[in-house]
Design an enzyme around this catalytic site. Structure first.
Site, mmCIF file in Angstrom:
data_model
loop_
_atom_site.group_PDB
_atom_site.id
_atom_site.type_symbol
_atom_site.label_atom_id
_atom_site.label_comp_id
_atom_site.label_asym_id
_atom_site.label_seq_id
_atom_site.Cartn_x
_atom_site.Cartn_y
_atom_site.Cartn_z
ATOM 1 N N LYS A 190 0.848 -1.203 0.000
ATOM 2 C CA LYS A 190 0.000 0.000 0.000
ATOM 3 C C LYS A 190 0.875 1.242 0.000
ATOM 4 O O LYS A 190 1.896 1.288 0.690
ATOM 5 C CB LYS A 190 -0.888 -0.021 1.261
ATOM 6 N N ASP A 203 -11.162 5.723 13.940
ATOM 7 C CA ASP A 203 -11.514 5.643 12.519
ATOM 8 C C ASP A 203 -11.059 4.337 11.860
ATOM 9 O O ASP A 203 -11.075 4.220 10.637
ATOM 10 C CB ASP A 203 -10.947 6.857 11.747
#
Length: 417
Positions: free
Chosen positions: A141, A269
């Site tokens: 990523k 989150d």
């Protein structure tokens, strides 16, 4: 003195001994960034092989890095740019983490360099690019420079936690972090273990936060072959994770420990990534594949099975003969025995459905996106959403870490049976 040498050489000729030259890796990829990534992984792991493993990690190891600049790279220039830089962050720390998660460095290198990583269409709001290793064991990523800074501060807490939990966690398994400079542009990369299986198809996928406001998949997302569905989709489809009381207790214990750890660091989150493999559908796909294979016996095997997610059935893990990790070798030799089933050594996030489940499924469960700190931006976002939707904090994804963690656990407790 010359005679014995000639005699020895003639003996060698008769036995047809040949000097085995090491095969040179070319790192062929569709884009220069991936070629440099493969080159960098190969180089950094080879360099680490010569470094003595320390008894314990020191504070300096969490600030350390190794970097290399390559100019006029004439060899293999059809694949590699002529100027690039590779920087590996905290090499000793990540080596230790890989070891604690049972990942051998030679296997790690093989997975990431034997063939180019493949692009993945999973993309979040951050705009990060995702790739997976050719054998689907690892996810690559891209990060922002801000996320690299956050990772550095996170790592100091993450490593001791992994040690304390003996690797038993649903947090992302961060295995390496790099900066690659290509054409004077800096790219930041992190490698994690793939949550989903490399040999069992993922048929449905959810990103769950325990929030209800703005938490449904967009129309654009729904057009994908495997859309990432969200909390409202999960609730509206009346979904449940059927794993039974014992597995539920075990899973919630791990989730509670991980959420408590994240809350202490004021992180929020994060999401629960849930992948579902439908066993019956998987068996049908396997059957169709066998039929196709028997129809295509005359064809080159390299041309079949592209992109099915099942190409890892023989798992493609070319474990070098001297590798201490014999797991991959064992699995390759017994791959038929595991066909359509969980392979415990590889499918570490897998939980089978219980006997009383309406349909037979295999779930893949992990926590992702853990680097968001409850700072000024998040507080401002919470204030804006409160104005828009009212003060019902339960529905808003942006709340303080304690509330976020509690709501997250409550939602997961209800979702699991």
């Amino acid at each position: 003195m010359s005679m014995p040498i000639r005699k020895g050489m003639s003996k060698l000729k008769k036995k047809h001994f040949r000097v085995k030259h090491q095969k040179v890796k070319l790192f062929r990829a569709n884009e220069p960034l991936l070629s440099v990534f493969m080159w960098g992984i190969n180089h950094t792991i080879n360099e680490l092989m010569h470094v003595t493993i320390p008894v314990m990690l020191l504070p300096d190891d969490f600030r350390a890095y190794s970097k290399l600049k390559v100019d006029n790279h004439l060899f293999n220039k059809e694949n590699m740019p002529s100027h690039f830089k590779v920087k590996e962050y905290c090499p000793m720390v990540f080596r230790n983490i890989r070891e604690r998660f049972g990942i051998d460095d030679l296997d790690y290198k093989e997975s990431l360099t034997r063939s180019q990583p493949l692009p993945d269409d999973s993309s979040g709001k951050s705009g990060a690019k995702f790739y997976h290793s050719y054998d689907r064991l690892f996810v690559i990523k891209t990060l922002t420079s801000e996320e690299v800074e956050r990772m550095h501060s996170f790592l100091k807490h993450y490593h001791p936690y992994i040690v304390e939990r003996h690797g038993k966690t649903l947090l992302p398994q961060y295995l390496g972090m790099y900066r690659l400079t290509v054409d004077n542009v800096e790219h930041y990369i992190v490698v994690t273990r793939n949550v989903f299986s490399n040999h069992l198809s993922t048929h449905r996928k959810f990103d769950l936060k325990g929030s209800t406001v703005d938490r449904e998949a967009s129309d654009k997302e729904l057009e994908k072959d495997l859309p990432t569905l969200k909390d409202n989709d999960f609730v509206n489809q009346q979904m449940k994770v059927y794993i039974g009381d014992e597995a539920k207790l075990k899973l919630l214990n791990t989730l509670n420990a991980d959420v408590e750890f994240l809350t202490k660091l004021h992180l929020m989150d994060y999401s629960l990534l849930l992948g579902i493999h439908e066993v019956e559908r998987g068996e049908q796909e396997l059957q169709r594949e066998r039929e196709n294979e028997s129809d295509n016996t005359g064809l080159d095997s390299d041309e079949s099975e592209t992109g099915s997610g099942l190409e890892g059935r023989n798992l493609g893990i070319g474990t070098p003969p001297d590798s201490p990790n014999a797991v991959a070798q064992f699995i390759r030799e017994h791959s038929l025995q595991y066909e359509g089933n969980i392979i415990p050594e590889l499918d570490i996030y897998a939980i089978p459905s219980c006997d009383t489940a309406p349909v037979k499924e295999i779930y893949f469960v992990a926590i992702i996106d853990v680097l968001t700190h409850y700072g000024v931006k998040k507080q401002a976002a919470k204030a804006a959403k409160t104005v828009k939707y009212g003060s019902n904090v339960d529905g808003i994804s942006t709340c303080d870490p304690e509330q976020y963690g509690k709501r997250f656990i409550d939602f997961m407790s209800k979702a699991i049976e």
